[in-house]
Design an enzyme around this catalytic site. Structure first.
Site, PDB file in Angstrom:
ATOM      1  N   HIS A 108      -4.143 -27.697  -9.389  1.00 37.79           N
ATOM      2  CA  HIS A 108      -3.294 -27.850 -10.578  1.00 37.79           C
ATOM      3  C   HIS A 108      -2.378 -29.050 -10.355  1.00 37.79           C
ATOM      4  CE1 HIS A 108      -0.541 -25.727 -13.757  1.00 37.79           C
ATOM      5  NE2 HIS A 108      -0.501 -27.040 -13.868  1.00 37.79           N
TER       6      HIS A 108
ATOM      7  N   GLU B   2       3.303 -20.033 -19.014  1.00 39.71           N
ATOM      8  CA  GLU B   2       4.304 -20.766 -18.220  1.00 39.71           C
ATOM      9  C   GLU B   2       5.646 -20.492 -18.899  1.00 39.71           C
ATOM     10  OE1 GLU B   2       3.864 -25.063 -18.385  1.00 39.71           O
ATOM     11  OE2 GLU B   2       5.265 -25.389 -16.721  1.00 39.71           O
TER      12      GLU B   2
HETATM   13  N1  HPA Z   1       3.020 -27.764 -18.301  1.00 39.49           N
HETATM   14  C1  HPA Z   1       2.426 -28.151 -19.431  1.00 39.49           C
HETATM   15  N2  HPA Z   1       1.979 -29.375 -19.608  1.00 39.49           N
HETATM   16  C2  HPA Z   1       2.108 -30.255 -18.626  1.00 39.49           C
HETATM   17  C3  HPA Z   1       2.714 -29.914 -17.448  1.00 39.49           C
HETATM   18  C4  HPA Z   1       3.200 -28.596 -17.276  1.00 39.49           C
HETATM   19  O1  HPA Z   1       3.767 -28.210 -16.248  1.00 39.49           O
HETATM   20  N3  HPA Z   1       2.687 -31.020 -16.680  1.00 39.49           N
HETATM   21  C5  HPA Z   1       2.070 -31.994 -17.379  1.00 39.49           C
HETATM   22  N4  HPA Z   1       1.724 -31.527 -18.560  1.00 39.49           N
HETATM   23 ZN    ZN Z   2       0.483 -28.119 -15.313  1.00 40.16          ZN
END
Ligand code: HPA
Ligand code: ZN
Length: 341
Positions: free
Chosen positions: A19, A202
């Site tokens: 990731h 997230e």
């Molecule tokens: N989350 C979502 N989109 C993203 C991220 C992330 O942590 N990093 C780069 N694009």
């Molecule tokens: Zn990411």
């Protein structure tokens, strides 16, 4: 184990990074160098003032800066240097396999050809394979704040380079952009032979994780922190052994959690989830793979068994062929056995 010993121990673990947004590995020093070379002015007049801006209250505040930084990338050489620098760095941390995200729309929307972006990134990946014996996969991410039609156009642009791309992902602003918005383009991507992953849970709710599984049909969830809010979801993720690619330093930097001690990874491992640790956007969040392992191990008092499980899980969750996967997992086990003696 004291801090120095723990760091040394983590350094030696053979690791896989699954990731990582290549644009998020853009270190300020390199950003200024490339901006200067390309005659592009940055809003920040020095590396220090740029670094001072790296204080985020949420994902969007980070993304605003991340997209500004990416604007200095114009030529194949720029994408090559960005990627090569990342690969050198993680090679020095004993990362032996990488699965790298790139965001074509961040560049094609500025008039940069898809070919320029992918050629630069791919040449660096091939060099790392030759020089470091590092294996790799490449994942094209759709930007979820943009439309479904824009994602379809990106899929179309990728087709001449299909042989170089292993999968598609979904990133950028999560809240308000649920996975279901991209169900059709994910189905079309699968038809082209691409594997599927998506950022979910997230900042977004558990529903987004369910949608990523049931509507997008992903084989991995990127982040997935919020899954612990839903027991049925945990059961599903365990039953199907769906990997969760967690990024602890990112979670603290973007205030997904308030402090590392609250990170869910230990609970996840203890529940039998296929949790893994990665760096997301290391230039912005204060660390690469080793730092993510170290800060997590320290804050959560992870045992050797947890650390070994994390390292094994990453290879297990990878898209390596079965023999290489098995060989890497054996290397991890041998390492832990040797160090314990
Ligand atoms: N989350 C979502 N989109 C993203 C991220 C992330 O942590 N990093 C780069 N694009
Ligand atoms: Zn990411």
């Amino acid at each position: 184990m004291n801090s120095a010993d723990l760091k040394k121990f983590i350094q030696g673990i053979p690791k896989a990074e699954l990731h990582l947004h290549i644009e998020g590995s853009f270190e300020p020093e390199r950003m200024f160098e490339i901006a200067h070379r390309n005659g592009i002015g940055l809003e920040y007049d020095s590396i220090t003032s740029l670094k001072k801006a790296y204080q985020f209250n949420n994902l969007q505040e980070f993304l605003d800066l991340y997209y500004i930084g990416a604007q200095v990338l114009l030529h194949e050489r720029d994408f090559y240097e960005l990627t090569w620098a990342y690969l050198c760095k993680v090679h020095s941390q004993n990362v032996v396999h990488v699965e790298v995200f790139f965001d074509p729309q961040t560049h094609t929307d500025r008039g940069i050809a898809f070919e320029v972006v992918i050629s630069g990134i791919y040449k660096a990946l091939e060099r790392a394979k030759d020089e470091f014996n590092m294996s790799f996969r490449l994942i094209m991410s759709y930007l979820r704040h943009l439309s479904e039609a824009a994602a379809f156009a990106t899929l179309e642009s990728s087709l001449p380079y299909k042989q170089l791309i292993d999968g598609v992902g979904l990133d950028s602003s999560e809240l308000g952009n649920p996975p279901k918005k991209f169900a059709k383009v994910f189905a079309a991507s699968a038809k082209q032979g691409y594997q599927l992953v998506a950022h979910a849970g997230e900042e977004g709710p558990v529903d987004y994780i369910w949608e990523a599984l049931d509507l997008l049909k992903v084989v991995r969830i990127d982040h997935g922190n919020r899954c612990l809010d839903d027991e049925a979801l945990v059961q599903r993720l365990c039953d199907d052994q769906i990997p969760l690619t967690l990024c602890p330093l990112s979670n603290v930097a973007l205030k997904v959690i308030q402090k590392m001690e609250e990170h869910p990874v230990k609970k996840m491992l203890d529940k039998g989830l296929l949790a893994t640790i990665h760096s997301d956007d290391p230039a912005y969040f204060g660390g690469y793979m080793n730092e993510n392992y170290y800060e997590t191990a320290k804050a959560l008092a992870l045992t050797d068994a947890h650390l070994m499980q994390l390292a094994i899980n990453a290879f297990e969750a990878s898209w390596l062929d079965p023999e290489t996967k098995e060989r890497r997992i054996t290397e991890v086990k041998d390492y832990f056995r040797a160090v314990q003696v």
